[in-house]
Design a protein around this motif. Structure first.
Motif, PDB file in Angstrom:
ATOM      1  N   ALA A  13     -14.470   7.493  15.545  1.00 29.45           N
ATOM      2  CA  ALA A  13     -13.400   6.548  15.251  1.00 29.45           C
ATOM      3  C   ALA A  13     -12.112   7.286  15.547  1.00 29.45           C
ATOM      4  CB  ALA A  13     -13.450   6.096  13.802  1.00 29.45           C
ATOM      5  N   SER A  14     -11.325   6.773  16.448  1.00 25.36           N
ATOM      6  CA  SER A  14     -10.185   7.523  16.930  1.00 25.36           C
ATOM      7  C   SER A  14      -8.997   6.603  17.172  1.00 25.36           C
ATOM      8  CB  SER A  14     -10.557   8.205  18.248  1.00 25.36           C
ATOM      9  OG  SER A  14      -9.455   8.855  18.780  1.00 25.36           O
ATOM     10  N   PRO A  15      -7.799   7.013  16.768  1.00 12.93           N
ATOM     11  CA  PRO A  15      -6.639   6.200  17.096  1.00 12.93           C
ATOM     12  C   PRO A  15      -6.113   6.517  18.493  1.00 12.93           C
ATOM     13  CG  PRO A  15      -5.973   8.002  15.693  1.00 12.93           C
ATOM     14  CD  PRO A  15      -7.480   8.120  15.892  1.00 12.93           C
ATOM     15  N   CYS A  16      -5.700   5.513  19.193  1.00 12.00           N
ATOM     16  CA  CYS A  16      -4.998   5.678  20.461  1.00 12.00           C
ATOM     17  C   CYS A  16      -3.576   5.205  20.212  1.00 12.00           C
ATOM     18  CB  CYS A  16      -5.622   4.822  21.557  1.00 12.00           C
ATOM     19  SG  CYS A  16      -7.237   5.396  22.079  1.00 12.00           S
ATOM     20  N   CYS A  17      -2.640   6.122  20.256  1.00 12.71           N
ATOM     21  CA  CYS A  17      -1.242   5.765  19.982  1.00 12.71           C
ATOM     22  C   CYS A  17      -0.449   5.815  21.278  1.00 12.71           C
ATOM     23  CB  CYS A  17      -0.629   6.717  18.978  1.00 12.71           C
ATOM     24  SG  CYS A  17      -1.387   6.635  17.360  1.00 12.71           S
ATOM     25  N   ARG A  39      -9.327  -1.971  15.294  1.00 14.20           N
ATOM     26  CA  ARG A  39      -8.165  -2.397  14.500  1.00 14.20           C
ATOM     27  C   ARG A  39      -6.922  -2.108  15.334  1.00 14.20           C
ATOM     28  NH1 ARG A  39      -8.438   0.813   9.673  1.00 14.20           N
ATOM     29  NH2 ARG A  39      -9.780  -0.805   8.847  1.00 14.20           N
ATOM     30  N   LEU A  51     -12.313  -3.463  12.361  1.00 14.35           N
ATOM     31  CA  LEU A  51     -12.881  -2.130  12.478  1.00 14.35           C
ATOM     32  C   LEU A  51     -14.294  -2.092  11.899  1.00 14.35           C
ATOM     33  CD1 LEU A  51     -12.179   0.683  13.530  1.00 14.35           C
ATOM     34  CD2 LEU A  51     -11.426   1.255  11.230  1.00 14.35           C
ATOM     35  N   ASN A  75      -0.957   1.191  17.909  1.00 13.14           N
ATOM     36  CA  ASN A  75      -1.944   2.071  17.284  1.00 13.14           C
ATOM     37  C   ASN A  75      -3.265   1.318  17.296  1.00 13.14           C
ATOM     38  OD1 ASN A  75      -3.490   3.811  15.814  1.00 13.14           O
ATOM     39  ND2 ASN A  75      -2.109   3.901  14.058  1.00 13.14           N
ATOM     40  N   GLU A  77      -7.286   1.669  16.758  1.00 16.43           N
ATOM     41  CA  GLU A  77      -8.411   2.445  16.249  1.00 16.43           C
ATOM     42  C   GLU A  77      -9.681   1.714  16.642  1.00 16.43           C
ATOM     43  OE1 GLU A  77      -7.703   3.858  11.991  1.00 16.43           O
ATOM     44  OE2 GLU A  77      -6.419   2.103  12.218  1.00 16.43           O
ATOM     45  N   TYR A  78     -10.737   2.466  16.881  1.00 16.65           N
ATOM     46  CA  TYR A  78     -11.992   1.819  17.220  1.00 16.65           C
ATOM     47  C   TYR A  78     -13.157   2.600  16.634  1.00 16.65           C
ATOM     48  CZ  TYR A  78     -11.865   5.266  20.940  1.00 16.65           C
ATOM     49  OH  TYR A  78     -11.772   6.430  21.635  1.00 16.65           O
ATOM     50  N   ARG A  79     -14.255   1.918  16.452  1.00 16.84           N
ATOM     51  CA  ARG A  79     -15.462   2.499  15.876  1.00 16.84           C
ATOM     52  C   ARG A  79     -16.569   2.354  16.891  1.00 16.84           C
ATOM     53  NH1 ARG A  79     -19.400  -0.261  11.965  1.00 16.84           N
ATOM     54  NH2 ARG A  79     -18.570  -1.972  13.157  1.00 16.84           N
TER      55      ARG A  79
END
Length: 127
Positions: A13-17, A39, A51, A75, A77-79
């Motif tokens: 699970a990682s945010p891409c900003c 999300r 999410l 921002n 986020e994905y799982r």
């Protein structure tokens, strides 16, 4: 794979900003296509919250009218549960048909965008 916003391997699970530049002064709807959960926040506003939800397509509209040419923080986020992660970010508005957000409208976080002397180019790759 064209239109991939973020890609990773299993169980991450990682945010891409990033920042997105919106092309028109109007309300935008953002859509996420994710093979697991995702999300999305735009300008600190929760737009899509799946999410923990099932795979598929989710959409949400900004509560404010965007200003053309302005940058808004994204921002995402994905799982990921199995196989490779695939997340696509799409947009639409009254004057913009539903489409993947073009790479030239996305800017990385952590650089001085306006005074950056370097040419930047992003491209999607098959893996």
């Amino acid at each position: 794979m064209l239109g991939v916003f973020c890609a990773c391997t299993d169980m991450i699970a990682s945010p891409c900003c990033r920042y997105v530049e919106l092309p028109a002064s109007e309300y935008f709807t953002f859509t996420i296509e994710a093979d697991d959960g995702a999300r999305l926040h735009i300008a600190n506003e929760l737009v899509v919250d799946r999410l923990e939800g099932p795979p598929g397509v989710s959409s949400g509209q900004l509560s404010f009218q965007a200003v053309a040419g302005s940058l808004y923080e994204v921002n995402l986020e994905y799982r990921q549960l199995s196989d490779k992660a695939v997340v696509r970010l799409l947009w639409e508005s009254p004057s913009t048909p539903l489409a993947v957000v073009p790479q030239d409208r996305l800017f990385p976080r952590g650089i001085d965008i306006l005074n950056n002397p370097f040419h930047m180019e992003a491209s999607a790759q098959d893996s």
